[in-house]
Enzyme design. Sequence first.
Site, short mmCIF file in Angstrom:
data_model
loop_
_atom_site.label_atom_id
_atom_site.label_comp_id
_atom_site.label_asym_id
_atom_site.label_seq_id
_atom_site.Cartn_x
_atom_site.Cartn_y
_atom_site.Cartn_z
CG HIS A 6 11.97 -2.46 9.40
ND1 HIS A 6 12.94 -2.33 10.40
CD2 HIS A 6 12.18 -3.58 8.77
CE1 HIS A 6 13.48 -3.38 10.35
NE2 HIS A 6 13.17 -4.38 9.19
CG ASP A 62 12.61 -0.29 13.30
OD1 ASP A 62 11.39 -0.72 13.11
OD2 ASP A 62 13.51 -0.60 12.27
CB SER A 70 14.15 -7.04 11.23
OG SER A 70 14.93 -6.36 10.64
#
Length: 711
Positions: free
Chosen positions: A86, A222, A646
Amino acid sequence: MKRLGFSLLLGILMISQSVKADEGMWIPMLLEKYNIEEMQEMGFKLTAEDVYSINQSSMKDAVMIFGGGCTGELISDQGLLITNHHCGYGNIQKHSSLENDYLTDGFWAMSKKEELANPGLEVRFLVSMEDVTEAVLKDVTKNMTEKNRQILIDKNMNSLIESSGKDNDYEIRIKPFFHGNQYFMYFNKVYKDVRLVGAPPSAIGKFGGDTDNWMWPRHTGDFSLFRIYTAPDGSPAEYSELNVPMKPERHFPISLKGIETGDFTMVFGYPGSTEQYVPSYKIDMTMNVNNPVRIAMRTRILDVMKASMESDPLIRIQYATKAARVSNGWKKWIGENRGLKRLNAIERKQSEEAEFRAWAENGKYDGLIEIYETEYNALIPTERIMTAVVEALNGMELINLASSSRGLIQYSKNDAPEERIQTTVESLQSKAKGFYKDYHQETAKEITKTLIDYYMQEIDQAYWPESLLDIEKKGLDKSIDKMFKKSLLANEADFMDFLDGYKGKYKKLEKDPIYNLYQEFVQIYLSELSPTYNTHHAVIDSLDRVYMKAQMELRKDKIFYPDANFTLRVGYGQVDHYFPRDAVKYKYFTTLEGIMEKDNPEIYDYDVPDKLRNLYENKDFGQYADEDGQMHVCFIATNHTTGGNSGSPVIDAEGNLIGINFDRNWEGTMSDLMYDPEMCRNISLDMRYALFIVDKLAGATHLIDEMTILR
Ligand code: ARG
Ligand code: ASP
């Protein structure tokens, strides 16, 4: 537990907090002073110097800011880096089209030649940091007005940056800590040639999509891979064919050993922003003013996007990034509100404030909480409208294009030199081209309708842009249809034509109904809202600074960690399960088994690729299977993280990479305001699953070969 009194409950929470040191985002330079002992007690085998050092290469040299808001880390001696899918999403999308749909199919460069350049994408490495509080606060006095204080601080910072920047070509940033009670200066090295190396298909990298986002149990692969290139001499450089893969001093070895409950974990990255030390009034405003408005408006946007995306694969590509962005905040705020409510966050803060008041009575901090109360009460009505205006402006995508067109109008109006106008036209053309690639008129129109409708229902007429009065008179549907029909901006061909033979006729654009709507909103924003908004926020900012200092004086024995501010931090904790609700226990890891349970070709978010299904059926997990024979996918731990973390490396007791942080659990999203050790978990991708995908699914074994893998 149900009937436990409030103070007893609080006591229990505080006890468990001091047993498990999971809360906190700590400054790497200060680990030696505050944390290392505790980290080692929890199992960490390395020293503070191993994590952060300016005298020798250390772990920090392998950690970077990736793009504008994520973390990434080096995993080979040839500049290979890993971050989240992402985080790379926007760049993967930019390379995607219906013919080459890398979002859907994935992308793997089978040699360095095939790696794709990403203009505009940068990564930054921290070289060193320094406490510069004294220099920044030089000559600041207690009696200064806030404004003069800020002017002086800005001046001090500028001269500090100037004098420190003379002898090097680092990027220098100074950041406030503890609400402006402390300042650190950062020296960064910035690399601008960062190429896309690999990304799994979205059905893996975004498996579960927005449905599973912010949730545990999770099965998202991810991750994406990029490579940093440098000039032949190793220095940072703009993209060039002559550039070579970076040769970093440090990269993370990857451990395939597996993890268990209680294992030490450390997250090393760039948490963006938290507000741990704010008063109850702020929590109250977040829960009851900001979040409800944002949630309601985004629910509307998402309903429209979802229907459009389901109707057409092209629209799905066009709106994938936009929908993910809108949905991400939307879902987080819903979870945040629930978590704050469950924690009785307002009441807990109030009881802290009562204690503070008693302590502060008759002293220099007497009355502070009361001023907070007055300020928040005065701010709230404006805050509510401001939130709606901001969401509306961000939500209507043409507003973005309108705002980019503003420069052209201004230059034309003021008879700027022809050359200036020409370059402005050109940059607008390129902007518009990118914009229309992902623009679907019907979708944009429906979003505009539903947001304007919300605004007219919820916001007092005194704060309406003038166009809305007209819309009310003539009917929403009809008016917006007409607006889109007439608007240059809303029609790609018209706007491109207009720019193509631009003859200085700016008035046509200035009178554009959508440009006009944008101007009216800006007008409301500037003249009706900003003055009140800014006045109260300025007072609150200065109260925050004083309250922070006062809290530190009151709780002298406590070691405070500063709120996140997108600087490099260390969080540490342990792998751990949790109990989300009565009778339910969530294990600390998920497996490929769970992906197959969710498998459903009918649902976009759960459509498992055939290739992955085959690997599963043949149990072809290679060296990546766990001891238990299963393919582990994600795991949770108690590290305190937030947006920006992240892509952060999740590191084991020996300093090896075991996972990539990518999310939090829904029950724990209130951790930006209040951390709860029982409920807050960070969600990480198990490195073994990432490597399994690279190796077995993509067959990109040349990438595995350049990594350092520990079995
Ligand atoms: N919730 C995660 C974070 O805040 C992941 C967001 C991206 N994923 C998504 N489905 N929108 O960034
Ligand atoms: N998903 C977030 C990010 O992108 C991480 C989080 O909020 O926990 O940084």
